[in-house]
Design a protein around this motif. Sequence first.
Motif, PDB file in Angstrom:
ATOM      1  N   LEU A  97      13.007  55.690 -12.124  1.00 53.11           N
ATOM      2  CA  LEU A  97      13.769  55.889 -13.353  1.00 53.11           C
ATOM      3  C   LEU A  97      13.040  55.316 -14.561  1.00 53.11           C
ATOM      4  O   LEU A  97      13.252  55.766 -15.688  1.00 53.11           O
ATOM      5  CB  LEU A  97      15.148  55.226 -13.220  1.00 53.11           C
ATOM      6  CG  LEU A  97      16.022  55.721 -12.062  1.00 53.11           C
ATOM      7  CD1 LEU A  97      17.309  54.916 -12.000  1.00 53.11           C
ATOM      8  CD2 LEU A  97      16.326  57.204 -12.221  1.00 53.11           C
ATOM      9  N   LEU A  98      12.197  54.314 -14.315  1.00 49.56           N
ATOM     10  CA  LEU A  98      11.451  53.693 -15.416  1.00 49.56           C
ATOM     11  C   LEU A  98      10.376  54.636 -15.962  1.00 49.56           C
ATOM     12  O   LEU A  98      10.119  54.663 -17.166  1.00 49.56           O
ATOM     13  CB  LEU A  98      10.817  52.392 -14.928  1.00 49.56           C
ATOM     14  CG  LEU A  98       9.992  51.589 -15.940  1.00 49.56           C
ATOM     15  CD1 LEU A  98      10.880  51.089 -17.067  1.00 49.56           C
ATOM     16  CD2 LEU A  98       9.298  50.411 -15.251  1.00 49.56           C
ATOM     17  N   ARG A  99       9.774  55.424 -15.084  1.00 51.18           N
ATOM     18  CA  ARG A  99       8.622  56.247 -15.474  1.00 51.18           C
ATOM     19  C   ARG A  99       8.925  57.213 -16.614  1.00 51.18           C
ATOM     20  O   ARG A  99       8.181  57.247 -17.606  1.00 51.18           O
ATOM     21  CB  ARG A  99       8.090  56.997 -14.251  1.00 51.18           C
ATOM     22  CG  ARG A  99       6.733  57.668 -14.487  1.00 51.18           C
ATOM     23  CD  ARG A  99       6.228  58.323 -13.214  1.00 51.18           C
ATOM     24  NE  ARG A  99       6.083  57.341 -12.150  1.00 51.18           N
ATOM     25  CZ  ARG A  99       6.835  57.314 -11.040  1.00 51.18           C
ATOM     26  NH1 ARG A  99       7.785  58.224 -10.867  1.00 51.18           N
ATOM     27  NH2 ARG A  99       6.643  56.409 -10.113  1.00 51.18           N
ATOM     28  N   PRO A 100       9.991  58.037 -16.549  1.00 50.30           N
ATOM     29  CA  PRO A 100      10.231  58.972 -17.668  1.00 50.30           C
ATOM     30  C   PRO A 100      10.540  58.268 -18.983  1.00 50.30           C
ATOM     31  O   PRO A 100      10.192  58.765 -20.058  1.00 50.30           O
ATOM     32  CB  PRO A 100      11.435  59.800 -17.191  1.00 50.30           C
ATOM     33  CG  PRO A 100      12.065  58.996 -16.113  1.00 50.30           C
ATOM     34  CD  PRO A 100      10.956  58.241 -15.464  1.00 50.30           C
ATOM     35  N   LEU A 101      11.162  57.087 -18.923  1.00 50.59           N
ATOM     36  CA  LEU A 101      11.464  56.354 -20.147  1.00 50.59           C
ATOM     37  C   LEU A 101      10.186  55.795 -20.776  1.00 50.59           C
ATOM     38  O   LEU A 101      10.039  55.783 -22.004  1.00 50.59           O
ATOM     39  CB  LEU A 101      12.447  55.229 -19.852  1.00 50.59           C
ATOM     40  CG  LEU A 101      13.832  55.672 -19.364  1.00 50.59           C
ATOM     41  CD1 LEU A 101      14.692  54.468 -19.012  1.00 50.59           C
ATOM     42  CD2 LEU A 101      14.520  56.532 -20.423  1.00 50.59           C
ATOM     43  N   VAL A 102       9.251  55.352 -19.947  1.00 42.49           N
ATOM     44  CA  VAL A 102       7.969  54.867 -20.474  1.00 42.49           C
ATOM     45  C   VAL A 102       7.172  56.021 -21.075  1.00 42.49           C
ATOM     46  O   VAL A 102       6.507  55.864 -22.112  1.00 42.49           O
ATOM     47  CB  VAL A 102       7.167  54.157 -19.357  1.00 42.49           C
ATOM     48  CG1 VAL A 102       5.754  53.826 -19.828  1.00 42.49           C
ATOM     49  CG2 VAL A 102       7.876  52.877 -18.932  1.00 42.49           C
ATOM     50  N   LEU A 103       7.235  57.192 -20.447  1.00 40.53           N
ATOM     51  CA  LEU A 103       6.538  58.359 -21.012  1.00 40.53           C
ATOM     52  C   LEU A 103       7.148  58.754 -22.359  1.00 40.53           C
ATOM     53  O   LEU A 103       6.431  59.138 -23.284  1.00 40.53           O
ATOM     54  CB  LEU A 103       6.614  59.526 -20.034  1.00 40.53           C
ATOM     55  CG  LEU A 103       5.783  59.377 -18.759  1.00 40.53           C
ATOM     56  CD1 LEU A 103       6.010  60.561 -17.826  1.00 40.53           C
ATOM     57  CD2 LEU A 103       4.292  59.247 -19.093  1.00 40.53           C
ATOM     58  N   LEU A 264       1.543  50.807 -31.472  1.00 38.69           N
ATOM     59  CA  LEU A 264       1.689  50.400 -30.070  1.00 38.69           C
ATOM     60  C   LEU A 264       3.065  49.801 -29.810  1.00 38.69           C
ATOM     61  O   LEU A 264       3.562  49.830 -28.678  1.00 38.69           O
ATOM     62  CB  LEU A 264       0.593  49.392 -29.719  1.00 38.69           C
ATOM     63  CG  LEU A 264       0.529  48.883 -28.284  1.00 38.69           C
ATOM     64  CD1 LEU A 264       0.322  50.043 -27.310  1.00 38.69           C
ATOM     65  CD2 LEU A 264      -0.568  47.842 -28.135  1.00 38.69           C
ATOM     66  N   GLY A 265       3.696  49.278 -30.868  1.00 39.31           N
ATOM     67  CA  GLY A 265       5.007  48.657 -30.710  1.00 39.31           C
ATOM     68  C   GLY A 265       6.048  49.581 -30.127  1.00 39.31           C
ATOM     69  O   GLY A 265       6.939  49.135 -29.387  1.00 39.31           O
ATOM     70  N   GLY A 266       5.986  50.858 -30.433  1.00 37.47           N
ATOM     71  CA  GLY A 266       6.941  51.813 -29.866  1.00 37.47           C
ATOM     72  C   GLY A 266       6.861  51.852 -28.347  1.00 37.47           C
ATOM     73  O   GLY A 266       7.894  51.933 -27.660  1.00 37.47           O
ATOM     74  N   LEU A 267       5.627  51.790 -27.812  1.00 36.97           N
ATOM     75  CA  LEU A 267       5.452  51.836 -26.358  1.00 36.97           C
ATOM     76  C   LEU A 267       5.984  50.574 -25.700  1.00 36.97           C
ATOM     77  O   LEU A 267       6.749  50.641 -24.726  1.00 36.97           O
ATOM     78  CB  LEU A 267       3.971  52.026 -26.025  1.00 36.97           C
ATOM     79  CG  LEU A 267       3.602  51.974 -24.553  1.00 36.97           C
ATOM     80  CD1 LEU A 267       4.330  53.057 -23.764  1.00 36.97           C
ATOM     81  CD2 LEU A 267       2.088  52.108 -24.375  1.00 36.97           C
ATOM     82  N   VAL A 268       5.606  49.392 -26.205  1.00 37.02           N
ATOM     83  CA  VAL A 268       6.011  48.150 -25.535  1.00 37.02           C
ATOM     84  C   VAL A 268       7.502  47.882 -25.720  1.00 37.02           C
ATOM     85  O   VAL A 268       8.164  47.370 -24.799  1.00 37.02           O
ATOM     86  CB  VAL A 268       5.166  46.961 -26.027  1.00 37.02           C
ATOM     87  CG1 VAL A 268       3.701  47.158 -25.669  1.00 37.02           C
ATOM     88  CG2 VAL A 268       5.308  46.721 -27.513  1.00 37.02           C
TER      89      VAL A 268
END
Length: 336
Positions: A97-103, A264-268
Amino acid sequence: MLGRYLLREVLLPYLAGVFLFAALLTFDLLSSLSGVLLSRGVGAREVGLLVLYRLPWTLSLALPLGLVFAVLVGLAGLIRRSELKAAYAAGVPPLALLRPLVLLALAVSLLNLLNLAELRPRSQEAYDGLLGRILYGEGGASGILRRQIYAPPGLGVYFAEEVYPEPQENRLRGVRAVDEKGRVYSAEEGLWDEEGWHLKGYVVEGEEVRAFEGVLPFPARFRPKESLGSRDPYDSTPLEELWARAQVEPEARFAFHRRLADALGGLVLGAAAAALGLSLREAAWAFLGVVLLIFGYYVLWTLAAQLARYDVSPLLAYLPDLLYGALAGALAWRLR
């Protein structure tokens, strides 16, 4: 299939979150300018243009902050309806479930990088021009930079009391320069173009003083801009030009890295919010998580800027991202 369902649960709150943050920032802008706009009788068209030109700056903040809001609110809905518990009971690993949110967070980060690199500086320049005409009349703001010092690697130190922007070259006043051999140059006026600094004055070498007329090499040329609507003097400088200025201006180095760190802040932020949301068991904690994540990032972001004023490494611009990346990694490890 499950990933698409999860994204559908998040995308609607994301649009609402971006709109909410953009509206709050726009209201803050208009309230801060209300006295000026009313005293000068500015019409609705100019006010609308100010808001439009400011929109990329607003979105550069709203895109990552709205993601934190959307991820935690969307996951809170799944927790409240016990859908996360059902998924875990059915054998779905939390990391799936984490993977699509990180993408999704990665996509937001790349979009914001494009905005920060080109769109926001261009629109900020248009915003500054319009605000300058409102404040100072048709002549606009002066754009003059005063007491500028540059230190190109291997070329010594350059100083100008004033730098005047021109379309093809910059005019200089009160120039002083020390080259890598210790020779000191001075001139009342000069020109700055693609070749370097053109001076007609004097050079001191040891105890000898002689007349000098020539060009001192300089690796970058830029047109100085005065940013009226931002505390960052480099806000209207595109990323490529900012990189060139970072080669000769110590202050620009932090600004360049801050621009990349903001993207990069959006990703982290998105990864940390997703990992935190998937770790929660009560929906009520999600709303507290929104406040804590945003507030904590803002504190670290402000701290990095304050430390940069004391000539600490410009890489400190990545301090919030490093700590939030570590937080996201620790929470993701715990989800295993």
